[in-house]
Motif scaffolding. Structure first.
Motif, PDB file in Angstrom:
ATOM      1  N   THR A 134     -79.812 -69.226  12.775  1.00 30.28           N
ATOM      2  CA  THR A 134     -81.191 -69.722  12.893  1.00 30.28           C
ATOM      3  C   THR A 134     -81.860 -69.098  14.116  1.00 30.28           C
ATOM      4  OG1 THR A 134     -80.419 -71.809  11.945  1.00 30.28           O
ATOM      5  CG2 THR A 134     -82.614 -71.811  12.891  1.00 30.28           C
ATOM      6  N   GLN A 178     -79.724 -81.994  25.104  1.00 33.06           N
ATOM      7  CA  GLN A 178     -80.562 -80.838  24.730  1.00 33.06           C
ATOM      8  C   GLN A 178     -82.025 -81.109  25.058  1.00 33.06           C
ATOM      9  OE1 GLN A 178     -78.899 -78.413  23.987  1.00 33.06           O
ATOM     10  NE2 GLN A 178     -76.987 -79.241  23.219  1.00 33.06           N
ATOM     11  N   GLY A 180     -79.138 -74.029  18.863  1.00 27.11           N
ATOM     12  CA  GLY A 180     -78.604 -74.251  17.524  1.00 27.11           C
ATOM     13  C   GLY A 180     -77.723 -73.085  17.127  1.00 27.11           C
ATOM     14  N   SER A 181     -77.635 -72.860  15.839  1.00 27.75           N
ATOM     15  CA  SER A 181     -76.714 -71.833  15.351  1.00 27.75           C
ATOM     16  C   SER A 181     -77.275 -70.430  15.580  1.00 27.75           C
ATOM     17  CB  SER A 181     -76.444 -72.054  13.872  1.00 27.75           C
ATOM     18  OG  SER A 181     -77.666 -71.998  13.173  1.00 27.75           O
ATOM     19  N   GLU A 218     -67.249 -69.713  14.620  1.00 30.91           N
ATOM     20  CA  GLU A 218     -67.381 -71.044  15.207  1.00 30.91           C
ATOM     21  C   GLU A 218     -67.186 -72.086  14.110  1.00 30.91           C
ATOM     22  OE1 GLU A 218     -71.330 -72.448  16.336  1.00 30.91           O
ATOM     23  OE2 GLU A 218     -70.478 -73.090  18.249  1.00 30.91           O
ATOM     24  N   SER A 261     -83.026 -83.028  12.345  1.00 29.94           N
ATOM     25  CA  SER A 261     -83.542 -84.090  11.465  1.00 29.94           C
ATOM     26  C   SER A 261     -82.556 -85.245  11.314  1.00 29.94           C
ATOM     27  CB  SER A 261     -83.924 -83.521  10.096  1.00 29.94           C
ATOM     28  OG  SER A 261     -82.884 -82.726   9.601  1.00 29.94           O
ATOM     29  N   TRP A 315     -78.013 -81.412  16.856  1.00 35.15           N
ATOM     30  CA  TRP A 315     -77.580 -82.811  16.795  1.00 35.15           C
ATOM     31  C   TRP A 315     -76.344 -83.113  17.628  1.00 35.15           C
ATOM     32  CZ3 TRP A 315     -72.844 -81.606  15.180  1.00 35.15           C
ATOM     33  CH2 TRP A 315     -72.685 -80.532  14.297  1.00 35.15           C
ATOM     34  N   GLY A 332     -86.248 -78.688  10.016  1.00 33.15           N
ATOM     35  CA  GLY A 332     -86.434 -77.369  10.630  1.00 33.15           C
ATOM     36  C   GLY A 332     -86.853 -76.320   9.616  1.00 33.15           C
ATOM     37  N   CYS A 361     -70.669 -77.057  22.007  1.00 35.65           N
ATOM     38  CA  CYS A 361     -70.877 -75.608  21.910  1.00 35.65           C
ATOM     39  C   CYS A 361     -69.975 -74.839  22.878  1.00 35.65           C
ATOM     40  CB  CYS A 361     -72.334 -75.268  22.139  1.00 35.65           C
ATOM     41  SG  CYS A 361     -72.961 -75.923  23.688  1.00 35.65           S
ATOM     42  N   GLU A 415     -80.162 -70.686  22.930  1.00 33.57           N
ATOM     43  CA  GLU A 415     -78.853 -71.228  23.333  1.00 33.57           C
ATOM     44  C   GLU A 415     -78.075 -71.421  22.036  1.00 33.57           C
ATOM     45  OE1 GLU A 415     -78.055 -71.581  26.460  1.00 33.57           O
ATOM     46  OE2 GLU A 415     -80.030 -71.305  27.336  1.00 33.57           O
ATOM     47  N   LEU A 416     -77.096 -70.542  21.783  1.00 27.37           N
ATOM     48  CA  LEU A 416     -76.519 -70.481  20.440  1.00 27.37           C
ATOM     49  C   LEU A 416     -75.031 -70.851  20.410  1.00 27.37           C
ATOM     50  CD1 LEU A 416     -78.445 -67.240  19.444  1.00 27.37           C
ATOM     51  CD2 LEU A 416     -79.164 -69.619  19.180  1.00 27.37           C
ATOM     52  N   THR A 441     -84.122 -78.487  18.736  1.00 29.71           N
ATOM     53  CA  THR A 441     -82.811 -78.875  19.284  1.00 29.71           C
ATOM     54  C   THR A 441     -81.832 -79.297  18.176  1.00 29.71           C
ATOM     55  OG1 THR A 441     -83.691 -81.097  19.637  1.00 29.71           O
ATOM     56  CG2 THR A 441     -83.722 -79.617  21.520  1.00 29.71           C
TER      57      THR A 441
HETATM   58  P1  NAP Z   1     -78.971 -75.296  13.288  1.00 34.43           P
HETATM   59  O1  NAP Z   1     -78.689 -75.534  11.858  1.00 34.43           O
HETATM   60  O2  NAP Z   1     -79.352 -73.940  13.713  1.00 34.43           O
HETATM   61  O3  NAP Z   1     -80.098 -76.372  13.665  1.00 34.43           O
HETATM   62  C1  NAP Z   1     -80.589 -76.531  14.977  1.00 34.43           C
HETATM   63  C2  NAP Z   1     -82.043 -76.940  14.916  1.00 34.43           C
HETATM   64  O4  NAP Z   1     -82.773 -75.926  14.231  1.00 34.43           O
HETATM   65  C3  NAP Z   1     -82.294 -78.239  14.149  1.00 34.43           C
HETATM   66  O5  NAP Z   1     -83.364 -78.922  14.758  1.00 34.43           O
HETATM   67  C4  NAP Z   1     -82.708 -77.716  12.780  1.00 34.43           C
HETATM   68  O6  NAP Z   1     -83.509 -78.630  12.038  1.00 34.43           O
HETATM   69  C5  NAP Z   1     -83.520 -76.508  13.177  1.00 34.43           C
HETATM   70  N1  NAP Z   1     -83.708 -75.535  12.109  1.00 34.43           N
HETATM   71  C6  NAP Z   1     -83.023 -75.404  10.950  1.00 34.43           C
HETATM   72  N2  NAP Z   1     -83.543 -74.395  10.216  1.00 34.43           N
HETATM   73  C7  NAP Z   1     -84.572 -73.889  10.927  1.00 34.43           C
HETATM   74  C8  NAP Z   1     -85.494 -72.828  10.722  1.00 34.43           C
HETATM   75  N3  NAP Z   1     -85.471 -72.069   9.623  1.00 34.43           N
HETATM   76  N4  NAP Z   1     -86.419 -72.587  11.678  1.00 34.43           N
HETATM   77  C9  NAP Z   1     -86.455 -73.324  12.796  1.00 34.43           C
HETATM   78  N5  NAP Z   1     -85.623 -74.351  13.042  1.00 34.43           N
HETATM   79  C10 NAP Z   1     -84.683 -74.615  12.135  1.00 34.43           C
HETATM   80  O7  NAP Z   1     -77.757 -75.687  14.203  1.00 34.43           O
HETATM   81  P2  NAP Z   1     -76.885 -76.988  14.121  1.00 34.43           P
HETATM   82  O8  NAP Z   1     -75.853 -76.764  13.083  1.00 34.43           O
HETATM   83  O9  NAP Z   1     -77.764 -78.169  14.004  1.00 34.43           O
HETATM   84  O10 NAP Z   1     -76.255 -77.029  15.580  1.00 34.43           O
HETATM   85  C11 NAP Z   1     -75.002 -76.561  15.866  1.00 34.43           C
HETATM   86  C12 NAP Z   1     -75.096 -75.211  16.548  1.00 34.43           C
HETATM   87  O11 NAP Z   1     -75.759 -75.337  17.793  1.00 34.43           O
HETATM   88  C13 NAP Z   1     -73.744 -74.643  16.878  1.00 34.43           C
HETATM   89  O12 NAP Z   1     -73.719 -73.279  16.542  1.00 34.43           O
HETATM   90  C14 NAP Z   1     -73.636 -74.830  18.377  1.00 34.43           C
HETATM   91  O13 NAP Z   1     -72.775 -73.935  19.032  1.00 34.43           O
HETATM   92  C15 NAP Z   1     -75.037 -74.632  18.800  1.00 34.43           C
HETATM   93  N6  NAP Z   1     -75.265 -75.220  20.129  1.00 34.43           N
HETATM   94  C16 NAP Z   1     -75.439 -74.390  21.192  1.00 34.43           C
HETATM   95  C17 NAP Z   1     -75.625 -74.910  22.477  1.00 34.43           C
HETATM   96  C18 NAP Z   1     -75.832 -74.013  23.660  1.00 34.43           C
HETATM   97  O14 NAP Z   1     -76.205 -74.513  24.729  1.00 34.43           O
HETATM   98  N7  NAP Z   1     -75.626 -72.716  23.551  1.00 34.43           N
HETATM   99  C19 NAP Z   1     -75.642 -76.276  22.645  1.00 34.43           C
HETATM  100  C20 NAP Z   1     -75.453 -77.098  21.550  1.00 34.43           C
HETATM  101  C21 NAP Z   1     -75.278 -76.556  20.279  1.00 34.43           C
HETATM  102  P3  NAP Z   1     -82.849 -79.557  10.906  1.00 34.43           P
HETATM  103  O15 NAP Z   1     -82.016 -80.514  11.629  1.00 34.43           O
HETATM  104  O16 NAP Z   1     -83.988 -80.161  10.217  1.00 34.43           O
HETATM  105  O17 NAP Z   1     -82.039 -78.633  10.020  1.00 34.43           O
END
Ligand code: NAP
Length: 471
Positions: A226, A151, A222-223, A378, A172, A145, A202, A278, A244-245, A143
């Motif tokens: 990822t 989430q 997340g993004s 984004e 984290s 942050w 992650g 998001c 869910e991106l 999930t």
């Molecule tokens: P992110 O960098 O992709 O991180 C999300 C999660 O993935 C964190 O727990 C992160 O851990 C983990 N992660 C990082 N690298 C990874 C890897 N190689 N393998 C597996 N997990 C890994 O995204 P974010 O920047 O935190 O979150 C913002 C994004 O989330 C935005 O794009 C937003 O639109 C999207 N979002 C979507 C929704 C939806 O419902 N569609 C809802 C909320 C947010 P660490 O924290 O340790 O890096």
């Protein structure tokens, strides 16, 4: 400073095999808040094995039993709502006034999944076959942050209802509400191994979780980058993957919409949580005939939202979640300026009076073309791109001209007109004339915004297999 040195595995707080720490930082003050242990890949294996061992008995519990556990969990969370709001506010920077509403009120929706557990009892006789639903198995949850408790609930509650067991890895930089949740799990006596929590990075744990042979399903929020990586990694073992991106959602304001109401609602939608929502509608599409008027209104509404300290009850806009996220957002604001968009308000300077913290001025660009970087990518910050259009057909075309399709909005003269446009936008959600967010409605993306649905009755559908028994 508080140190969280244990992981929640198999119903107990256990010492981690991992040895590194993550220091949580208050993004408003840049002061350390707590230190949290980083799990290792050996801890991933332990947690997944605990979830696997628990699955055989948890999957056989009745829906009524599972519903009872879910209700107890919701009560335990309700009792700690203020603590949850403070934890989220201090680690991701959401002003406390807003954290109580947009970050923590979702606790009430947890109990809805108690009722939905009965969805698992639905059976259908088809000729000589009995079609039944069975839980998908061991789930790995990752999930982000921005709405960390929301989430958690959107994944854990339906998984529990369906009879799945799980391992959760939160972002984290924001694990505190997940640690509180694990304490609630312990308090209500959820059977050991059903819910396991790993704190850590992650980048270090993700591959081990996603490729673990005992994990049946991965649900990731997340993004998009990822998410794509996770989908590739999970493909080798044909795991179910729910993603869910990201999003870059449009808001179409029509010629005869109540302009002031529409612009005010659009500005607030983005600025609350500092644009780190998001589904927020960051592309505001306005008819050229009303564009100048809309620009003046947007400036006024953005500037009247107080930027402030996160513990000040008057604050509407706090910092971004981290200094790194601030840098990302500033990079996009610079890109907007370089590509010819003009500032209506905001910009790269710090808000007045904030010489530290991850603060960014609420920013609105005018004269944006949909092909510009700030209209396509984004930003995840308090930045709105105002795009003029000439006909409603063109507006719909611009709205759909995005690799994303998570959410959208329409402001029209009335709901009926709005609904006609809503049906033509390629996105998983559409808010018509400021319609309220609904925890009982499904949420998920079209295109590169993802491939599953969370929340509502659909939320539980992700978590079961369908079996045909021929009699
Ligand atoms: P992110 O960098 O992709 O991180 C999300 C999660 O993935 C964190 O727990 C992160 O851990 C983990 N992660 C990082 N690298 C990874 C890897 N190689 N393998 C597996 N997990 C890994 O995204 P974010 O920047 O935190 O979150 C913002 C994004 O989330 C935005 O794009 C937003 O639109 C999207 N979002 C979507 C929704 C939806 O419902 N569609 C809802 C909320 C947010 P660490 O924290 O340790 O890096």
């Amino acid at each position: 400073m508080k140190r969280y040195e244990k992981l929640f595995i198999n119903g107990q707080w256990v010492a981690a095999e991992g040895t590194g720490w993550t220091t949580l930082i208050n993004p408003a003050t840049e002061a350390p808040v707590a230190e949290v242990i980083n799990a290792s890949q050996a801890d991933v294996d332990k947690a997944v094995k605990a979830a696997r061992a628990a699955f055989s008995s948890w999957s056989q519990t009745s829906s009524a039993e599972r519903a009872e556990y879910i209700r107890k969990l919701q009560k335990a969370l309700e009792a700690r709502k203020e603590e949850l709001a403070i934890a989220i506010s201090q680690t991701m920077g959401c002003p406390i006034k807003w954290a109580r509403i947009i970050q923590v009120n979702c606790v009430a929706a947890f109990a809805k999944f108690a009722d939905r557990a009965a969805e698992m009892d639905v059976e259908k006789q088809v000729n000589n076959s009995l079609v039944v639903r069975e839980p998908v198995g061991v789930c790995a949850f990752i999930t982000p942050w921005n709405y960390p408790l929301y989430q958690l609930i959107g994944k854990v509650a339906p998984a529990l209802a369906a009879g799945c067991t799980m391992v959760l890895k939160p972002a984290s930089i924001t694990p505190l509400q997940d640690l509180i949740f694990a304490e609630c799990v312990e308090e209500i006596g959820l059977p050991a191994g059903v819910f396991n929590l790993l704190t850590g990075k992650g980048g270090e744990l993700g591959d081990a979780l996603v490729t673990h042979p005992e994990v049946d399903m991965v649900s990731f929020t997340g993004s998009t980058g990822t998410g794509a990586r996770i989908q590739r990694l999970a493909a080798d073992s044909i795991k179910r993957v729910c993603l869910e991106l990201g999003g870059k959602s449009p808001l179409i304001i029509t010629e005869d919409a109540p302009l002031a109401e529409a612009v005010r609602s659009g500005v607030r939608d983005v600025m609350i949580n500092s644009g780190q929502t998001c589904i927020c509608q960051t592309r505001m599409l306005v008819p050229r005939s009303r564009y100048e008027e809309a620009v003046v209104l947007a400036k006024q509404y953005a500037e009247e939202m107080p930027v402030g300290a996160i513990d000040d009850e008057n604050t509407d806009i706090g910092p971004l979640s981290s200094l790194a996220q601030r840098e990302t957002v500033l990079k996009y604001i610079r890109a907007g300026l370089e590509e010819g968009a003009k500032l209506v308000t905001g910009g790269v300077e710090r808000p007045e009076g904030f010489d530290k913290g991850a603060y960014v001025r609420p920013t609105i660009f005018r004269d944006v073309h949909n092909k510009m970087t700030i209209a396509q990518e984004e930003i995840f910050g308090p930045v709105i791109a105002m795009i003029p259009y000439d006909t409603i057909e063109e507006a719909i075309e611009i709205a759909n001209d995005s690799k994303y399709g998570l959410s959208s909005g329409v402001w029209a003269a009335n709901k009926e007109e709005g609904l006609k446009i809503a049906r033509r936008i390629r996105a998983g959600q559409c808010y018509v004339n400021g319609g309220d967010f609904n925890y009982d409605a499904p949420l998920g993306g079209y295109k590169q915004s993802g491939n599953g649905r969370e929340w509502g009755d659909f939320g539980i559908h992700e978590f079961y297999e369908i079996k045909s028994i021929q009699l």
